[in-house]
Each structure stands twice: as C-alpha cells, then as structure tokens.
Design an enzyme around this catalytic site. Structure first.
Site, PDB file in Angstrom:
ATOM      1  N   CYS A 138       0.840  -1.206   0.000  1.00 37.49           N
ATOM      2  CA  CYS A 138       0.000   0.000   0.000  1.00 37.49           C
ATOM      3  C   CYS A 138       0.870   1.249   0.000  1.00 37.49           C
ATOM      4  O   CYS A 138       1.351   1.677   1.054  1.00 37.49           O
ATOM      5  CB  CYS A 138      -0.935  -0.020   1.201  1.00 37.49           C
ATOM      6  SG  CYS A 138      -1.942   1.461   1.340  1.00 37.49           S
ATOM      7  N   CYS A 141      -0.384   4.060   2.147  1.00 37.63           N
ATOM      8  CA  CYS A 141      -0.183   3.872   3.597  1.00 37.63           C
ATOM      9  C   CYS A 141       1.271   4.108   3.988  1.00 37.63           C
ATOM     10  O   CYS A 141       1.549   4.713   5.011  1.00 37.63           O
ATOM     11  CB  CYS A 141      -0.523   2.451   4.034  1.00 37.63           C
ATOM     12  SG  CYS A 141      -1.948   1.742   3.263  1.00 37.63           S
ATOM     13  N   ASP A 142       2.187   3.580   3.202  1.00 43.26           N
ATOM     14  CA  ASP A 142       3.578   3.489   3.650  1.00 43.26           C
ATOM     15  C   ASP A 142       4.572   4.317   2.833  1.00 43.26           C
ATOM     16  O   ASP A 142       5.739   4.407   3.205  1.00 43.26           O
ATOM     17  CB  ASP A 142       4.031   2.017   3.614  1.00 43.26           C
ATOM     18  CG  ASP A 142       3.169   1.162   4.530  1.00 43.26           C
ATOM     19  OD1 ASP A 142       2.768   1.672   5.597  1.00 43.26           O
ATOM     20  OD2 ASP A 142       2.873   0.017   4.177  1.00 43.26           O
TER      21      ASP A 142
END
Ligand code: NAP
Length: 319
Positions: A138, A141-142
C-alpha cells in the site's frame, strides 16, 4: 431448528468495510435490526490507507480510518449491533442460515456477505519476514516512509501503475519490475507513469528473494527469458500484483469464479435466496469505496424486498 429455541437474527451482515456498513445503515433504518460481524480487522482496506480524496462529500479529503469510524458511528446511531470477530464458517444450506464466528454460533434469516478483498503477495518467505520493514502492499499507507529513497513496485496492472505514480511524487527513484514485457494496465495509466523522469522499468523479471535482515536492502531478480539472476539495491518493495477476494470460507457454499470472486446474479443476489453479496468480493473491476458503499445500499434494498416476500416480521431479533 426450532425458532423459539435459538435466537434467529433477521439479518446478519458479514464484513465492516464501506459495503457492509452502508448495508447496515440502510437495513437499520429499514427496521431490519442488523447484526454486523465486523471481523477482527474491522473497517476493511480503507483502514490501511491515509488520504481518501475521492469519496464524495469530503471536499478536503478524509483519512481512511476516520471515514470508516464515521460510517460505523452512523450505523450505530440506528442501533446496529457489532461483533468484532472473524467468521470461521457458514452453512448456507441450513435454514435459518448458520454463521460460526470465532466464539459464537449464530443463525439468521438473511445474510449480506461483504468481506471484501485483500492484497496478494508474491509468496516468498523473505517477503513475509520483511513486511512492515520495507515490504508493503500500500503506497498510500507506507510511501511516506520512503521519501527521497529508491523503491521498486512489482506488477504490470493498474494497481502497480497507480502505486508507482504515487511513489514517484515522493521517492528519488521508482523501479517497476514486471514479469512480462507488456503491461496489463490501461494505456492511460501506463503513459502517466512512463512519462515520469524518475520511473524505470525492468521487464521480463521476477523477484525471487527480498534481501535484508532488519530492513529491506534489495531484491534478488530472475530474468524470465534467460534465467539470469541479479541483485538490485532498493530501500522499499511495493507488491502490487492484484487482490484476492476474501471468500475462502464460502468455497463449498456459493458459486465462485476461477479467481475466487462470488458469482452474483444481477446486482447482489446469489443462487441461494436470502444470501446477498456487496462489495469487492464480487467486484473485480471497480474496487472503490464508493462503489462498495453503493453495492451495500443495493443489497439492503434487495434484502428488504426478500424478507417482505417471505412475509417475515421486520422488527426485533427473532421470528
Ligand atoms: P491485475 O490487473 O490482475 O494485474 C496484476 C499484475 O500483477 C499483472 O501485471 C500481473 O502480471 C502481475 N502479477 C500477478 N501475479 C504475479 C506474481 N505472482 N508475480 C509477479 N507479477 C504478478 O490487478 P490490479 O492491477 O490490482 O487491477 C485489478 C482490477 O482493478 C483491474 O480491473 C483494474 O483495472 C482495476 N483497477 C483500476 C484502477 C484505476 O485507477 N482505474 C486502479 C487499480 C485497479 P501479468 O500481466 O503477467 O499477468
């Protein structure tokens, strides 16, 4: 089963992503008194994202977990009940349907299954060992953790292009590793990425090992045509090879296609009357929060119609 002996729920919703929670809001407002089996990781894939900029109604964007918390509160406002456990198995041949969660055996007259999909992994031991230590599925997300660094994206589809496009804005360099020499992605997305000066492609190549002890330091690659092995130093690896519907518990119960997605009739119906589907577990194509929410709404309408036709009361838990 004797209805007076066991508490038969009117409607159980399995899953608490946008599809399940929207179904809950509509069903609760429709007086179906739904019980949501939310899963241990309640909230679905959006809880793994940060900015959600395309969900209508939030002009400045909203954080994925916050959006899911709002949907849940909205469902609770209409007295939806929740169990934060995973469903282990279902018996859809029984009437009422039987739903076994981690600690409870529940029965229901109708079901909406909205268990979504999860990112697929390459299946390497080193990949699993280094998840959260440089291996991710992701970018949103990261990606932040790899600001100014060199990362690789595995895959040649739309997801891989989207991930690469996002990472190219943050990272020094993004290397897309694809097992063929032709992309599966839509041309418009492929072009978007190909025009980025800091994106490179490595064709006909598979990742055979993720290197690093405490964190990712590189990947071992294999050329699919020559078999040649090489190493590529990177700081992060984003796996973007598609999604797998969360339907393992439905295998013997419902018709699934060759990729494991539930086969639906029309919008939300299955071959089993009273069992309805909403969201990514039946949607290979769109996979958006807003389309999942729309599907949840449709499933709630279809359930209402089904229960009315069955002439079952729409109040209270049991019959
Ligand atoms: P996908 O279209 O199935 O593509 C998966 C990619 O990963 C393919 O290029 C595939 O290679 C590769 N791959 C699969 N397994 C692999 C493995 N074990 N090792 C190495 N590579 C592997 O999946 P997706 O990109 O997630 O897209 C799924 C659906 O969502 C599509 O319908 C897509 O259009 C849609 N989507 C749309 C958007 C959008 O912005 N419109 C964004 C994301 C997704 P091969 O090509 O060789 O098979």
């Amino acid at each position: 089963m004797n209805r007076s002996q066991a508490e038969v729920e009117k409607l159980i919703i399995v899953g608490s992503g946008p599809a399940g929670l929207t179904a809950a809001i509509y069903a609760a407002r429709g007086n179906l008194n739904p019980l949501v089996i939310a899963g241990r990781e309640a909230g679905g894939q959006l809880t793994l994202t940060t900015d959600v900029d395309d969900f209508p109604g939030f002009e400045e964007g909203i954080q994925g977990p916050e959006l899911m918390a709002k949907m849940r509160k909205q469902a609770e406002r209409f007295n939806t009940r929740f169990i934060n456990e995973d469903v282990v198995s279902v018996d859809l041949k029984a009437k009422p349907f039987v739903i076994q969660s981690e600690s409870r055996r529940l029965t229901a007259d109708s079901l909406i299954i909205a268990t979504g999909a999860s990112a697929m992994w390459l299946g390497l031991d080193s990949e699993q060992r280094l998840r959260g230590k440089g291996v991710s599925a992701c970018a949103v997300c990261d990606g932040f953790f790899f600001k100014g660094k060199v990362v690789a994206v595995v895959g040649g589809g739309d997801t891989a292009m989207r991930e690469a496009n996002y990472l190219a804005k943050l990272c020094q360099k993004v290397i897309i590793i694809h097992r063929r020499d032709v992309l599966r992605a839509q041309p418009v997305l492929a072009e978007l990425v190909k025009t980025k000066p800091n994106v490179e492609f490595v064709w006909n190549t598979e990742v055979v090992e993720v290197l690093g002890q405490e964190k990712v330091t590189g990947v071992k690659l294999k050329n699919t045509q020559t078999g040649q092995i090489s190493e590529l130093p990177i700081d992060g690896l984003f796996v973007a090879i598609g999604h797998k519907p969360n339907t393992d518990f439905l295998k013997e119960q419902l018709e699934l296609n060759e990729k494991g997605y539930v086969v639906v009739e029309g919008e939300t119906r299955t071959k089993i009357p009273g069992v309805f589907i909403a969201g990514d577990l039946a949607d290979y194509r769109y996979r958006q929060a807003v389309t999942a929410a729309g599907a949840g709404c449709k499933a709630a309408f279809d359930i209402e119609e089904y229960l009315e036709a069955m002439k079952l009361p729409t109040e209270g838990n049991g019959g």
